[in-house]
Design an enzyme around this catalytic site. Structure first.
Site, PDB file in Angstrom:
ATOM      1  CB  THR A 414      -0.920   0.012   1.230  1.00 58.12           C
ATOM      2  OG1 THR A 414      -1.715  -1.164   1.232  1.00 58.12           O
ATOM      3  CG2 THR A 414      -1.827   1.233   1.200  1.00 58.12           C
ATOM      4  CE  LYS A 490      -5.245  -1.315   2.455  1.00 63.00           C
ATOM      5  NZ  LYS A 490      -3.916  -1.904   2.351  1.00 63.00           N
ATOM      6  CE  LYS A 558       2.145   3.055   4.577  1.00 64.63           C
ATOM      7  NZ  LYS A 558       1.510   2.050   3.698  1.00 64.63           N
TER       8      LYS A 558
END
Length: 606
Positions: A414, A490, A558
């Protein structure tokens, strides 16, 4: 009110939703905050895991009095055997006078076995069967149809009287299908007994096929309804039992099927045969809910449940050679599922020591990312962040140095859209094929092959990866051939996860500040419309003050940073995500970055 236990007592301690665990009352640790509610709590040290926590007194039980009850666990988690051995050693180390004083009296033992039995100190137990009085037994016996009773006479009645007091819905069927014992053969010819059995089967509309699902055994007195173990279990040690207790199942229309099944009684003794074991296997979702946030263990052994899930998938592995780069929290489970499903896998990890266990499981080891890519047809990568991806792909002996025409590369990390696009352009410029496939899920879904896989890029490569995605995930989505589509999906998914977790943390912190019992608040959440696996599991993690990383907090922060940047690029305001990001940044400053996302609670309550 005086406490029941004192420091040094050996106990069983039980948390909500988990089985009792061997422990010891110890002096409280100053760094562990005592619950603010009015209930009496004890500070318990858990054997085997070396952890400790505050436990309500009504969930703490004397070790010796409850030893037989809690050692016969149907599900033996990793570390339970060691914990039992440790508490037994501690028990044996106690002075003889203390051990004798802790032994329960006869009345206490009987009260423990029969909690609903009225106390009668003058009762002569040697003259009464251990299944309650005759009146109680009569009230507990299942009502039979008159015509069924009329057909059982002579030796059949004699056989039934031997097992009088046993409460089981299997009883009538046992009378039909059992073999006669020696006393019956002496009184009545075997052919006569067979004739009676056929008559009963005919009247009850039983077919020979229905007999196959029931165990065939020689006539013997049945065990009591309180005995939930298979015959012969008493001769085995408690920690090797493999037969689980039956769990009620629900029919499609919402009814409890255990109530409508005429010959299945989950309170009856279990007979260990293939049919009964298959019929009485526990529900996988319940096991997952209990194991995912076990308060006592850092790591869980899920080998059996994972193998069952993979067996049910019936994955047909691709003949293509598979490479996998990265054996972190997610990569470990994904690689093991590829190996178990029969794929040929070559692995590489920056920390080479992590590859040893996978080599023992059948994986090949590559010396570098370039080496793996050169030796495989399709190479997957799953690492922590954009910096790690660029290092693996563009670094010395990286992925690009192994890419040639026809090689396929799948990026499962990701990261931001810019990194994904740079990697895709570099791979395709060398004649390779690219697919992005970030996943939704944390450590446990990765271990169990239950991830949600989001893909975009080359459609043919997606088709070639289908068996791999089947092994690693519950479902895979192909979102189109535009690189970056899966990454956007995502990041938005993780934005919702992060804001929901931040809101839960603030709610738990506020509940404590206004004097509410956090356990009660968590239970209310688990029973209402907000109930979901994330809310339920993370609320328990906050209550137990356990933040073992299922999804590291620094990775969540993040992702929030990346989604805020994505929102800026299209001028979409993200007020809640921005506020949640600040809370996660505070948690990282407090030192909880490598813990689970549930550790954001520490920032909310500080």
């Amino acid at each position: 009110m005086a406490a029941k236990f004192k420091v040094g007592d050996l106990v069983w301690a039980k948390m909500k939703g988990f089985q009792a665990w061997p422990g010891k009352i110890i002096e409280p640790k100053p760094e562990v905050k005592k619950p603010s509610n009015k209930k009496t709590h004890h500070f318990v040290f858990f054997f085997g895991s070396e952890n400790y926590a505050w436990i309500p007194e009504d969930s703490v039980y004397p070790y010796l009095q409850f030893r037989d009850k809690y050692t016969e666990a149907t599900r033996i988690p990793r570390g339970f055997k060691e914990a039992l051995e440790a508490i037994e050693d501690a028990w044996q180390a106690l002075p003889a006078s203390v051990r004798t004083a802790d032994l329960p009296s006869i009345d206490e033992e009987i009260a423990q076995i029969f909690p609903n039995r009225p106390s009668s100190p003058q009762k002569d137990y040697s003259r009464e069967p251990l299944f309650g009085s005759k009146k109680e037994r009569k009230s507990l016996e299942p009502k039979r149809k008159p015509k069924l009773q009329g057909t059982l006479s002579g030796s059949a009645k004699t056989s039934r009287s031997k097992s009088e007091g046993a409460v089981s819905n299997h009883k009538d069927i046992d009378d039909i299908y059992r073999l006669p014992d020696d006393s019956e053969l002496a009184e009545e010819p075997f052919e006569s007994v067979q004739k009676k059995q056929r008559e009963i089967m005919k009247k009850n509309k039983l077919t020979p096929s229905s007999r196959k699902s029931l165990p065939v055994k020689r006539a013997a007195p049945l065990a009591s309804s309180s005995d939930h173990t298979s015959p012969g279990a008493a001769h085995k040690k408690f920690f090797v039992s493999k037969v689980p207790s039956a769990a009620p199942t629900t029919s499609p229309d919402g009814e409890d099927s255990s109530a409508s099944a005429p010959f299945m009684d989950t309170s009856a003794p279990l007979y260990k045969d293939e049919a009964s074991e298959a019929r009485l296997s526990p529900d996988d979702s319940r096991i997952q809910a209990e194991e995912e946030d076990d308060p006592y263990l850092m790591h869980e052994d899920k080998e059996e449940s994972m193998m069952n899930k993979l067996t049910n998938k019936a994955v047909i592995p691709t003949p293509l050679r598979i490479g996998f780069l990265g054996l972190g929290i997610m990569g470990q489970g994904m690689v093991m599922n590829l190996l178990r499903s029969g794929h040929e896998v070559t692995i590489w990890n920056r920390t080479a020591a992590k590859t040893r266990e996978f080599s023992k499981a059948g994986a090949f080891r590559g010396n570098s990312p370039a080496d793996v890519v050169q030796s495989c047809d399709i190479t997957f990568t799953c690492v922590s962040d954009s910096v790690a991806v660029r290092d693996v792909v563009f670094g010395n002996q990286g992925v690009l140095q192994g890419i040639t025409k026809g090689k396929c590369y799948v990026e499962m990390s990701t990261v931001d859209e810019e990194t994904v696009q740079d990697v895709a352009d570099a791979v395709m410029a060398r004649g390779g094929t690219f697919l992005e496939a970030p996943v939704c899920g944390s450590r446990v879904p990765a271990l169990e092959g239950q991830l949600i896989i989001l893909t975009s890029g080359d459609r043919k490569l997606y088709d070639d990866c289908y068996s791999c995605f089947e092994a690693m995930g519950r479902k895979s989505f192909y979102l189109g051939n535009e690189v970056g589509t899966a990454t956007r999906m995502k990041l938005i998914h993780n934005m919702l996860l992060g804001t929901m977790m931040a809101s839960l943390a603030e709610g738990m912190a506020l509940a404590e500040k206004v004097g509410l019992d956090q356990e009660d608040f968590a239970e209310v959440l688990s029973l209402g419309s907000l109930s979901c696996p994330t809310i339920n599991h993370k609320a328990q993690a906050i209550l137990n003050q356990r933040h073992d990383p299922h999804f590291p907090l620094q990775h969540q922060q993040k992702d929030l940073r990346l989604v805020l940047s994505m929102g800026d690029s299209v001028e979409q305001p993200l007020f809640l995500a921005a506020a949640a990001n600040e809370l996660y940044k505070k948690a990282r400053r407090l030192g909880y970055g490598e813990g689970d996302i549930s550790a954001v609670y520490r920032a909310a309550c500080s």
